[in-house]
Scaffold this active site. Structure first.
Site, PDB file in Angstrom:
ATOM      1  N   ASP A   1      -5.880  -3.332  -7.094  1.00  0.00           N
ATOM      2  CA  ASP A   1      -7.122  -2.773  -6.565  1.00  0.00           C
ATOM      3  C   ASP A   1      -7.630  -1.622  -7.434  1.00  0.00           C
ATOM      4  OD1 ASP A   1      -9.255  -2.575  -4.866  1.00  0.00           O
ATOM      5  OD2 ASP A   1      -8.076  -2.273  -3.052  1.00  0.00           O
TER       6      ASP A   1
ATOM      7  N   ASP B   1       5.386   1.509  -2.732  1.00  0.00           N
ATOM      8  CA  ASP B   1       4.778   1.527  -4.048  1.00  0.00           C
ATOM      9  C   ASP B   1       4.608   0.095  -4.551  1.00  0.00           C
ATOM     10  OD1 ASP B   1       5.464   1.432  -7.177  1.00  0.00           O
ATOM     11  OD2 ASP B   1       4.355   3.263  -6.746  1.00  0.00           O
ATOM     12  N   GLY B   2       3.389  -0.268  -4.932  1.00  0.00           N
ATOM     13  CA  GLY B   2       3.106  -1.650  -5.313  1.00  0.00           C
ATOM     14  C   GLY B   2       3.856  -2.091  -6.554  1.00  0.00           C
TER      15      GLY B   2
ATOM     16  N   GLU C   1       0.856  -1.184   0.000  1.00  0.00           N
ATOM     17  CA  GLU C   1       0.000   0.000   0.000  1.00  0.00           C
ATOM     18  C   GLU C   1       0.891   1.233   0.000  1.00  0.00           C
ATOM     19  OE1 GLU C   1      -2.309   2.994   0.046  1.00  0.00           O
ATOM     20  OE2 GLU C   1      -3.311   1.048  -0.062  1.00  0.00           O
TER      21      GLU C   1
END
Length: 855
Positions: free
Chosen positions: A612, A594-595, A562
């Site tokens: 998401d 950072d994903g 997240e």
């Protein structure tokens, strides 16, 4: 002798130099965000390294300026060198992508080692060109100041010109160049501008020197016109060098710190797209440029004591900074969304007007301090290039500390308002020091300094009440439960009746207990289709309800990334009853990172990767819909793995949805679509990318369904119908998205198109892909790739294929019923019940997707 037209030509070169510098800066910050993650730390690292290069360059080249034979030619050489070092960006970023995974594996999961690696690369990319850029103002000042008495006015004019060029460059980089040329083209344009500017400056410098004008132009016509030759430089003595250096440093510290805080304030009321960020930055730079012009005008008034003028500027700066939180709340009517309901042009006009109202007057005062210091030192007759370089070095060094302190210390500690009061106190402290250094009697100095010291202390300890950090809907019964003003965002938990929601920057709701079914579906729908989902990755977390649902399956590893640490903290505290032990389960790792960066640099392979819902018009989010991102995701899938891209159809027009779908088709051999709900207006859709040989096994749906229910005797047809009604069609084999452009990092059509589309929807010029528009998409998918011809569904029997058709009928039923077409709706409901084992229609759930933009 330098003619007036030639001087204006040289001024144009300096304007273009500032233009190119800001284009570089905007693109570098973006690129390092892509390399290191779109975090506040990555942006701060890029700015810090860039400013450090400017500071060291200003100091070094300022010392060199008096020694060179032609300052103009040296300026040209610096511009050419900037262009050449900037070209190294392409090589170094490719090298980083190739070496980082191996280096990351070598250093392990040690944050400090990882940060050192990033600092090293950022220094290699940014420091050399920034070091060279830092010398351009001192060299140009050394050339353009013809006599010592014109240091203040010529120096301030150059500062204003270069800063205005920077503002135009920021405007072009934010609005035009990436759309017209792509990011690579924009970067090459900046390099080309620097090369042309440098070559012309070299030729002009050699020509002027060959005519005998030397380093300093002859004072034939002052630029701009002011004093006559031979006039004394000043009737006032210069301020001590130490005091000047401290003021320059403190001015940079406060100015950049205030910019960071104002940007956070604007994030609470704007679209937060690349365009609105550009408007805020341009407004600030224009204000600084006007401030330099104000300093220029003040420097012409020779009868005014520089120390007194400087004291007034600092005092006024303290006042406007201290008042700015209240001014912002007044300008936005208490954090109301700026330009709500407006079309694209009207929205940009509203944002610009608000930015000007809030920032320009304070920015002019802040921007006047540094250039006016040239007036405060010119009586000592310093070398122009040397003193300009020293001031640039001190000011930029302060700017580094100010931006870091504001974003990572003051904001999380005392919030935006308290932080602005601290910077106001810094300006007051400088005024007190100026008063104390005057030769006036002690009693006079005490009389002037004591009240200011009391005000300064009050600003430091005052905790003002009454300014809200979040907009609440009183009509809906909202109340504030908790708030985090952090380095990344302002996050809040809001109680709404019996439910609570998690909100970021005032208008973006990440989810909440009002949308439990929808949030859980984002895990249940894809994981039900995988035969054995053991390793799961989540790109984005929100409340944690979606990720926590994965723990209902026999998973071995769940990795969650997240971006916002404030969201992680609030989700852990306030949503633990609903996220299924996400933060306590040893199988789960939650990272505030950072994903994309997490996914790119892991060596793990996942059975399911779930991306998401993300607001498509938010700056940086468009990178999560690019071909490069999807290529990384595909490389991280295990055999038979699923990449799941959830899309908020209530925030996408046909143009953005088509581009995202086309981009996934360009990467994954097979792309299928699943509904996330049956909502007629607030729908979400999953595009699932897989390898070509992946098929849906209906027995897997039964096995997972019985395990989740804890009831091995549940009827197979019922469990299959429950899942298969959500299947929407095979996107990869259809032609529904064939005419749309692929979204790439170089050509980010989503990031630059979605903000415009959002405003067009508000004026009725476009529509979200919901309701009838979404129903038409479902029909097109079914018509072009009928379920019985869909290879993904090749293992389904005719009865099971009927459940797929039934889902489409049920969606039409919901849409038609909502719009009052009862007869048609009833026909679709009858078809649904005929094709499924349901005796009655499933109860409609509340239309809450959890994640939405509340304008």
């Amino acid at each position: 002798m330098v003619s007036t037209p030639l001087r204006w030509a040289i001024a144009a070169l300096f304007f273009l130099s500032g233009f190119a510098a800001l284009v570089y800066q905007v693109l570098w910050v973006r690129e390092l965000g892509l390399l290191f993650g779109s975090t506040a730390q990555a942006a701060a690292l890029a700015i810090a390294v860039f400013f450090a290069g400017l500071a060291v360059g200003g100091w070094f080249w300022g010392r060199m300026a008096p020694r060179v034979k032609s300052a103009l030619a040296t300026f040209g050489l610096l511009e050419v060198a900037v262009a050449l070092t900037a070209l190294g960006h392409f090589f170094l970023t490719d090298l980083y992508h190739g070496l980082y995974p191996a280096l990351y594996a070598l250093i392990g999961d040690h944050p400090w080692a990882d940060q050192a690696l990033k600092v090293g690369l950022a220094t290699l990319i940014l420091f050399p060109p920034a070091f060279l850029m830092g010398g351009t103002l001192p060299m140009m000042g050394q050339f353009m100041v013809p006599v010592v008495g014109r240091l203040s006015t010529t120096g301030t004019a150059l500062y204003a010109l270069n800063t205005f060029g920077s503002a135009v460059g920021a405007l072009a980089a934010g609005f035009l160049l990436p759309v017209l040329l792509g990011f690579h083209g924009a970067y090459l344009l900046a390099i080309g501008i620097d090369l042309v500017v440098g070559i012309i400056a070299i030729l002009l410098g050699r020509r002027i020197r060959s005519r005998g004008t030397g380093t300093h132009p002859a004072p034939v016509e002052p630029f701009p016109a002011e004093v006559v030759a031979g006039e004394p430089a000043s009737q006032w003595s210069s301020l001590p060098p130490r005091l000047v250096g401290v003021i320059a440093f403190a001015s940079g510290l406060a100015t950049l710190g205030v910019e960071v805080l104002w940007t956070r304030l604007f994030a609470q009321v704007l679209q937060n797209s690349v365009y609105t960020y550009a408007i805020v930055l341009v407004s600030f730079l224009v204000a600084l440029s006007l401030g330099a012009l104000m300093a220029n005008a003040l420097a012409r008034i020779r009868r005014l004591p520089p120390q007194g003028v400087l004291g007034v500027l600092l005092l006024l700066s303290a006042g406007v900074i201290a008042a700015s939180p209240w001014a912002f709340h007044a300008a936005t009517d208490g954090l109301n969304y700026v330009g709500a309901g407006a079309g694209w042009r009207d929205y940009l006009a509203a944002v610009s007007a608000t930015a000007i109202a809030v920032m320009v007057l304070p920015g002019i005062l802040l921007g006047a301090v540094l250039p006016y210091l040239l007036r405060a030192v010119e009586a000592s007759r310093p070398e122009p290039g040397r003193i300009i370089g020293q001031l640039v070095a001190a000011n930029t060094s302060g700017a580094i500390l100010g931006s870091l302190a504001a974003g990572f210390v003051l904001l999380p500690w005392i919030g935006v308002t308290g932080s602005l009061l601290v910077f106001a106190a810094i300006y007051l402290a400088l005024v007190i020091w100026l008063i104390w250094r005057t030769p006036a009697p002690l009693s006079w100095r005490l009389t002037g300094a004591a009240p200011l010291a009391a005000i300064c202390l009050t600003l430091l300890i005052w905790h003002p009440q009454g300014l809200s950090v979040s907009r609440l809907d009183q009509a809906a019964g909202e109340s504030l439960l908790d708030v985090r003003e952090g380095s990344h965002a302002t996050a809040t938990v809001v109680q709404r009746g019996e439910h609570r929601v998690l909100r970021v920057n005032n208008y973006y709701t990440l989810g909440g207990t009002t949308s439990l079914e929808s949030e859980r579906n984002r895990t249940l729908i894809p994981m039900m289709t995988h035969p054995d989902p053991r390793r799961v990755f989540y790109l984005g977390m929100g409340t944690g309800i979606t990720a926590g649902t994965s723990l209902m399956f026999p998973v071995e590893r769940v990795d969650v990334c997240e971006l916002l640490p404030e969201v992680v903290e609030l989700a852990k505290i306030h949503f633990h009853p609903w996220n299924n032990g996400l933060f306590q389960d040893p199988r789960v790792t939650v990272r505030a990172q950072d994903g994309h960066h997490c996914l790119r640099h892991t060596r793990q392979r996942y059975d399911v990767i779930i991306s998401d819902l993300f607001t498509p018009w938010k700056a940086g989010t468009g990178n999560l819909y690019t071909r490069e991102h999807y290529e990384v995701a595909r490389a991280r899938l295990a055999d038979g793995g699923l990449f799941v891209q959830w899309l908020p159809l209530y925030q996408l027009t046909e143009r953005e949805l088509g581009s995202i779908g086309r981009t996934m088709q360009a990467v994954f051999p097979q792309v299928v679509a699943w509904r996330g709900d049956m909502f007629p207006t607030g729908s979400i859709l999953a595009l699932v990318g897989t390898e070509a040989d992946v098929t849906l096994d209906p027995d897997v749906l039964v096995r997972h369904g019985r395990a989740l229910a804890g009831n091995p005797s549940l009827p197979a047809p019922l469990l299959q119908a429950v899942s298969l009604r959500f299947y929407a069609g095979n996107v990869g084999l259809s032609q529904v998205f064939d005419d749309y452009p692929v979204n790439t990092r170089n050509r980010p059509v989503v990031e630059y198109g979605a903000p415009r589309s959002q405003r067009r929807v508000h004026t009725g010029e476009a529509r979200w892909v919901i309701g009838a528009e979404l129903g038409a998409l479902y029909e097109a998918l079914s018509r072009q790739v009928p379920p019985h011809q869909d290879p993904y569904l090749s293992r389904l029997q005719p009865r099971e294929l009927g459940y797929v058709h039934a889902g489409r009928h049920y969606y039409h039923y919901r849409v038609l019923a909502r719009h009052g077409h009862e007869a048609l709706a009833g026909q679709h409901l009858e078809a649904f019940l005929r094709l499924t084992p349901f005796e009655i229609a499933p109860s409609p759930s509340p239309e809450e997707t959890g994640s939405r933009w509340e304008e």
